[in-house]
Design a protein around this motif. Structure first.
Motif, mmCIF file in Angstrom:
data_model
loop_
_atom_site.group_PDB
_atom_site.id
_atom_site.type_symbol
_atom_site.label_atom_id
_atom_site.label_comp_id
_atom_site.label_asym_id
_atom_site.label_seq_id
_atom_site.Cartn_x
_atom_site.Cartn_y
_atom_site.Cartn_z
ATOM 1 N N UNK A 47 20.901 41.871 29.797
ATOM 2 C CA UNK A 47 21.168 42.365 28.443
ATOM 3 C C UNK A 47 21.410 41.207 27.486
ATOM 4 N N UNK A 48 22.165 40.194 27.943
ATOM 5 C CA UNK A 48 22.391 39.026 27.093
ATOM 6 C C UNK A 48 21.112 38.277 26.795
ATOM 7 N N UNK A 49 20.246 38.128 27.799
ATOM 8 C CA UNK A 49 18.964 37.457 27.569
ATOM 9 C C UNK A 49 18.093 38.245 26.610
ATOM 10 N N UNK A 50 18.124 39.574 26.727
ATOM 11 C CA UNK A 50 17.348 40.406 25.806
ATOM 12 C C UNK A 50 17.846 40.275 24.370
ATOM 13 N N UNK A 51 19.168 40.139 24.204
ATOM 14 C CA UNK A 51 19.737 40.035 22.861
ATOM 15 C C UNK A 51 19.559 38.643 22.262
ATOM 16 N N UNK A 52 19.605 37.611 23.112
ATOM 17 C CA UNK A 52 19.644 36.230 22.620
ATOM 18 C C UNK A 52 18.332 35.482 22.794
ATOM 19 N N UNK A 73 22.619 27.981 23.529
ATOM 20 C CA UNK A 73 22.707 29.427 23.333
ATOM 21 C C UNK A 73 23.900 30.003 24.075
ATOM 22 N N UNK A 74 24.141 29.536 25.299
ATOM 23 C CA UNK A 74 25.296 30.017 26.066
ATOM 24 C C UNK A 74 26.604 29.612 25.398
ATOM 25 N N UNK A 168 17.410 32.429 30.408
ATOM 26 C CA UNK A 168 16.848 31.897 29.166
ATOM 27 C C UNK A 168 15.972 30.683 29.439
ATOM 28 N N UNK A 169 16.450 29.784 30.287
ATOM 29 C CA UNK A 169 15.693 28.564 30.539
ATOM 30 C C UNK A 169 14.384 28.832 31.261
ATOM 31 N N UNK A 199 10.951 44.225 26.585
ATOM 32 C CA UNK A 199 10.912 44.455 25.136
ATOM 33 C C UNK A 199 11.721 45.690 24.753
ATOM 34 N N UNK A 200 11.691 46.724 25.611
ATOM 35 C CA UNK A 200 12.486 47.921 25.325
ATOM 36 C C UNK A 200 13.976 47.601 25.344
ATOM 37 N N UNK A 201 14.421 46.854 26.374
ATOM 38 C CA UNK A 201 15.837 46.473 26.446
ATOM 39 C C UNK A 201 16.206 45.559 25.284
ATOM 40 N N UNK A 202 15.316 44.614 24.968
ATOM 41 C CA UNK A 202 15.574 43.680 23.873
ATOM 42 C C UNK A 202 15.714 44.416 22.544
#
Length: 356
Positions: A47-52, A73-74, A168-169, A199-202
């Motif tokens: 979820x964090x990766x999708x948001x950020x 980012x973290x 992310x990396x 993309x849906x989660x993001x």
């Protein structure tokens, strides 16, 4: 002995399919409960990766090395969410006693108005705690051992932060791994399905965060204008509750109305109800369609079923995680339907030659 009729055989086949699917679902849920600490950290990192991901992508576009961009980012996550969490918790703590006392007074007034047996304040509080214990399940029993719960939360948070860094990396390598493990010529389909799910989660996380912020700000302004006590704490509660569709908005709005009823009277309570309904109407008819127009739209009935299932499996945390991953499942189903349709053949494939 004559064979079974065709309708009976079809029914038997469908019963076997339903039993197999139920068994697989039960095993999956059992595994999720068994490894809930690691799974929770993984889901929160996703979820964090999708948001950020847009933030990380922007840093990479500015020629920042991928590992450094993920690290920055973290760090930004810790700073922003830590600061936001501090503000929310401080607002709730500063006004919590006032809100609780207002709620107690509202319950007393309602109990006195109804006058029914079993509706005294103590009875309602006892029943409320009993429902909370039943609803929370394992999460509520973990609260008793505070040190264990705190260590578990810190472990999940640290693991989720580390996983977020790697997600992310190495986000560009995930598709390569999927192509390598895809059987046969299904690499393209697997990649498209993975993209659609993420993309849906993001989109859900980004849109929900924006909508939650707008809801919290507007309702806080309305409560300040109406001079409702604990306006900032109630606004923070609205912001957090917006991540639980429908139910969160209803509960946070009900708390605001009850506080206004207890401290400011019926007239201000009705004005508060009007503010809450106006903001929720704006959200449902304007904000949600505009902000989340490019994401998967989920039917309210599906959302309610997902919330119930998530609550039964993992309590409040399950409710928070249920809807975004339901959006991912709906996105996957939509991608498969667009590719294969009802015929079971990939879209765009040449039709089969007719028998001569």
């Amino acid at each position: 002995m004559s064979p079974l009729p065709e309708p009976v055989r079809r029914l038997a086949a469908w019963c076997v399919v339903v039993l197999l699917v139920t068994a697989v679902a039960y095993i999956v849920i059992w595994l999720c409960v068994t490894f809930q600490t690691a799974l929770t950290a993984i889901l929160l990192a996703v979820l964090g990766a999708a948001l950020l991901r847009p933030v990380h992508r922007r840093l990479v576009d500015w020629h920042v090395q991928r590992s450094l961009a993920a690290g920055l980012t973290c760090v930004a996550v810790v700073a922003v969410f830590g600061g936001a969490g501090y503000i929310v918790v401080t607002a709730l703590i500063d006004t919590g006693d006032q809100i609780v006392e207002s709620l107690r007074q509202a319950v007393r007034d309602l109990a006195r108005l109804v006058g029914a047996p079993g509706t005294t304040l103590d009875d309602l509080i006892t029943r409320g705690w009993d429902l909370l214990r039943r609803f929370g399940g394992g999460a509520a029993s973990g609260v008793v051992s505070g040190i264990s719960l705190l260590s578990q939360v810190l472990t999940i948070a640290l693991l989720a932060l580390l996983l977020l860094f790697f997600f992310l990396r190495d986000s560009g390598r995930v598709l390569d791994v999927l192509r390598d493990i895809a059987p046969g010529d299904s690499a393209g389909t697997l990649e498209a399905v993975a993209r659609r799910a993420f993309e849906a989660v993001e989109g859900f996380m980004r849109g929900t965060t924006i909508v939650a912020l707008i809801d919290g700000v507007f309702i806080t302004i309305g409560l300040l204008v109406l001079q409702v006590p604990g306006a900032f704490g109630l606004g923070a509660l609205v912001f957090v509750g917006a991540y639980i569709p429908y139910l969160g908005a209803f509960l946070s709005g009900a708390v605001a109305v009850l506080v206004a009823l207890a401290d400011r009277g019926l007239a201000i309570a009705l004005w508060t109800l009007g503010v809450v309904l106006a903001v929720q109407t704006l959200e449902g008819n304007v904000l949600q369609p505009v902000i989340q127009s490019r994401t998967v739209r989920i039917h309210p009935a599906v959302v309610l079923v997902a919330l119930t299932a998530g609550a039964s499996v993992a309590g409040i945390l399950g409710m928070l995680l249920a809807v975004p991953f339901t959006a991912a499942a709906v996105g996957i189903a939509g991608e498969l339907r667009s590719r294969y349709g009802r015929s079971g053949t990939p879209a765009g494939s040449p039709p089969a030659a007719p028998d001569s």
